[in-house]
Enzyme design. Structure first.
Site, PDB file in Angstrom:
ATOM      1  N   TRP A 263      -5.223  30.445  19.237  1.00 31.04           N
ATOM      2  CA  TRP A 263      -5.236  28.990  19.092  1.00 31.04           C
ATOM      3  C   TRP A 263      -6.284  28.387  20.027  1.00 31.04           C
ATOM      4  CZ3 TRP A 263      -0.853  32.002  19.462  1.00 31.04           C
ATOM      5  CH2 TRP A 263      -0.052  32.035  18.325  1.00 31.04           C
TER       6      TRP A 263
ATOM      7  N   HIS B  55       0.255  23.847  17.054  1.00 34.07           N
ATOM      8  CA  HIS B  55       1.084  24.220  15.893  1.00 34.07           C
ATOM      9  C   HIS B  55       2.446  23.544  15.990  1.00 34.07           C
ATOM     10  CE1 HIS B  55       2.227  28.125  18.340  1.00 34.07           C
ATOM     11  NE2 HIS B  55       2.374  27.034  19.042  1.00 34.07           N
TER      12      HIS B  55
ATOM     13  N   ARG C  11      -6.745  21.417  16.897  1.00 28.46           N
ATOM     14  CA  ARG C  11      -7.394  22.588  17.497  1.00 28.46           C
ATOM     15  C   ARG C  11      -8.858  22.286  17.779  1.00 28.46           C
ATOM     16  NH1 ARG C  11      -4.650  27.569  14.114  1.00 28.46           N
ATOM     17  NH2 ARG C  11      -2.536  26.790  14.428  1.00 28.46           N
TER      18      ARG C  11
ATOM     19  N   GLN D 140       0.764  20.666   9.651  1.00 29.43           N
ATOM     20  CA  GLN D 140       1.501  21.925   9.456  1.00 29.43           C
ATOM     21  C   GLN D 140       2.938  21.639   9.074  1.00 29.43           C
ATOM     22  OE1 GLN D 140       1.569  24.667  12.720  1.00 29.43           O
ATOM     23  NE2 GLN D 140      -0.292  25.698  12.047  1.00 29.43           N
TER      24      GLN D 140
ATOM     25  N   VAL E  67       7.304  35.964  17.105  1.00 30.12           N
ATOM     26  CA  VAL E  67       8.151  36.570  16.073  1.00 30.12           C
ATOM     27  C   VAL E  67       8.018  38.091  16.119  1.00 30.12           C
ATOM     28  CG1 VAL E  67       8.282  34.650  14.427  1.00 30.12           C
ATOM     29  CG2 VAL E  67       6.306  36.164  14.385  1.00 30.12           C
TER      30      VAL E  67
ATOM     31  N   ALA F 102      11.324  31.993  11.472  1.00 34.17           N
ATOM     32  CA  ALA F 102      10.352  30.911  11.597  1.00 34.17           C
ATOM     33  C   ALA F 102       9.336  31.141  10.492  1.00 34.17           C
ATOM     34  CB  ALA F 102       9.680  30.946  12.958  1.00 34.17           C
TER      35      ALA F 102
HETATM   36  N1  PHE Z   1       2.510  28.700  14.337  1.00 31.42           N
HETATM   37  C1  PHE Z   1       1.746  29.669  13.606  1.00 31.42           C
HETATM   38  C2  PHE Z   1       0.292  29.200  13.539  1.00 31.42           C
HETATM   39  O1  PHE Z   1       0.025  28.055  13.705  1.00 31.42           O
HETATM   40  C3  PHE Z   1       2.288  29.880  12.225  1.00 31.42           C
HETATM   41  C4  PHE Z   1       3.658  30.496  12.231  1.00 31.42           C
HETATM   42  C5  PHE Z   1       4.776  29.707  12.104  1.00 31.42           C
HETATM   43  C6  PHE Z   1       3.804  31.860  12.353  1.00 31.42           C
HETATM   44  C7  PHE Z   1       6.047  30.282  12.112  1.00 31.42           C
HETATM   45  C8  PHE Z   1       5.048  32.450  12.369  1.00 31.42           C
HETATM   46  C9  PHE Z   1       6.165  31.654  12.255  1.00 31.42           C
HETATM   47  O2  PHE Z   1      -0.611  29.983  13.363  1.00 31.42           O
END
Ligand code: PHE
Length: 360
Positions: A163, A191, A217, A231, A274, A328
């Site tokens: 990120w 995010h 970003r 998002q 995750v 998630a």
């Molecule tokens: N937050 C991650 C992203 O912005 C996306 C994501 C959300 C991945 C939930 C896994 C679970 O790249």
């Protein structure tokens, strides 16, 4: 009851057709659709009906409602038009009646609509609300803690490079954070995953939450990258959840927005919060898996990121990972809309380009 509906329709249709002013029409509208309107209150009688009767009366009621609504709308347009006509036909100096323009007025539809992304947001919310998800808000200006640290992404960890982050600094020092945000360097959230910890802190499992919102970003802007974008994410914690649930949710959603022939598949992908993490592919909506230019011959398009919430993250949120598991699942709205609507450049979403707007 069918007769009652029929009479209501007939008598009001006559009144509507003979209404001469917009005021008269408004009165009729209120009599039918106001708080105590005849149509508004009508479904109250449904509970007295047998199932077989309801099967007849229900659709008839919907039909009556629709036809009265459109009768009022049509008459409203006619009255408006006759008002325009009157003004236009009044002799006034050199002004002549332009009948072509009049015709145009009659057929003109209401102009303007919600932004594509806003329309899409509503679709998404509707789809997940049906599965019992409620909306949750998390701040767009947040601390490093919520955006990274508590999500198993410590400072100086290489995963932070996933990120490109915009930090908020004042004279080289972090701004004082407000009460709501725990101390830590402030940033623009990269995010919607910054909501995960807030949800876990506020709620006891089981819960189903969805988060929609702006993220930021430090991007080099091009046809596929924007610095500001939307998002969507769901955070779902319960006993006994697995990747099977995740696959189901993915497929449910793709079918809701792309059509019933779109399948989903998971492939391994790394996100620090995750485990296991997954890239969620949807069967290419253009070639249906055969391989085409859009999907680069693969037959699948990566549409979302997801995974089972990491035990460390659950623990950080006060949830016992031996009892509960979490899903998630998230994606960028622009990217998904680009696929669905065939939009080639993400910058068009914020451009106000009329050519683009006319297309939709
Ligand atoms: N937050 C991650 C992203 O912005 C996306 C994501 C959300 C991945 C939930 C896994 C679970 O790249």
């Amino acid at each position: 009851m069918d007769d009652h509906l029929d009479n209501l329709k007939k008598s009001y249709q006559l009144d509507i057709e003979s209404a001469k002013t917009l005021g008269e029409l408004d009165k009729l509208f209120l009599e039918l659709f106001g708080k105590n309107g005849k149509i508004t209150l009508f479904p109250k009688n449904f509970s007295k009906l047998e199932k077989s009767e309801l099967k007849v009366v229900g659709p008839l009621f919907n039909q009556t409602k629709k036809s009265l609504e459109s009768a009022i709308e049509e008459r409203r347009e006619e009255i408006k038009l006759s008002g325009f006509k009157k003004i236009l036909e009044e002799p006034l100096g050199l002004r002549t009646v332009n009948s072509a323009a009049l015709k145009k007025i009659k057929t003109k539809k209401r102009q303007g609509h919600m932004h594509l992304v806003t329309q899409f947001e509503e679709e998404i919310i509707r789809a997940f609300a049906k599965l019992g998800f409620s909306q949750f808000e998390s701040p767009q200006i947040d601390s490093d803690d919520y955006n990274f640290e508590k999500l198993n992404i410590p400072e100086n960890h290489p995963a932070r490079d996933l990120w490109d982050t915009l930090y908020i600094e004042s004279g080289g020092k972090s701004l004082e954070s407000s009460e709501k945000i725990t101390p830590g360097k402030l940033l623009l959230r990269t995010h919607t995953s910054n909501s995960q910890m807030r949800i876990m802190e506020k709620m006891k499992p089981p819960f189903r939450q969805m988060i929609l919102g702006r993220c930021y970003r430090y991007e080099n802007v091009d046809a596929r990258h924007e610095h500001t974008f939307e998002q969507f994410e769901i955070v779902y914690v319960d006993k006994g959840l697995s990747m099977a649930n995740l696959l189901y949710l993915s497929e449910y959603f793709f079918q809701a927005i792309f059509g019933y022939d779109v399948k989903a598949r998971l492939k391994p992908k790394y996100y620090p919060f995750v485990e296991p993490g997954a890239g969620v592919d949807g069967l290419c909506i253009f070639c249906k898996g055969k391989g085409c230019k859009v999907c680069g011959g693969v037959g699948w398009l990566e549409l979302a990121g997801a995974g089972m919430i990491h035990p460390t993250v659950l623990r950080n949120g006060g949830i016992d990972p031996d009892v509960y598991s979490g899903i998630a699942w998230g994606f960028g709205l622009g990217r998904m809309l680009m696929v669905r609507e065939g939009i080639e450049d993400v910058r068009l979403f914020n451009s106000g380009d009329l050519k683009f707007l006319n297309k939709y």
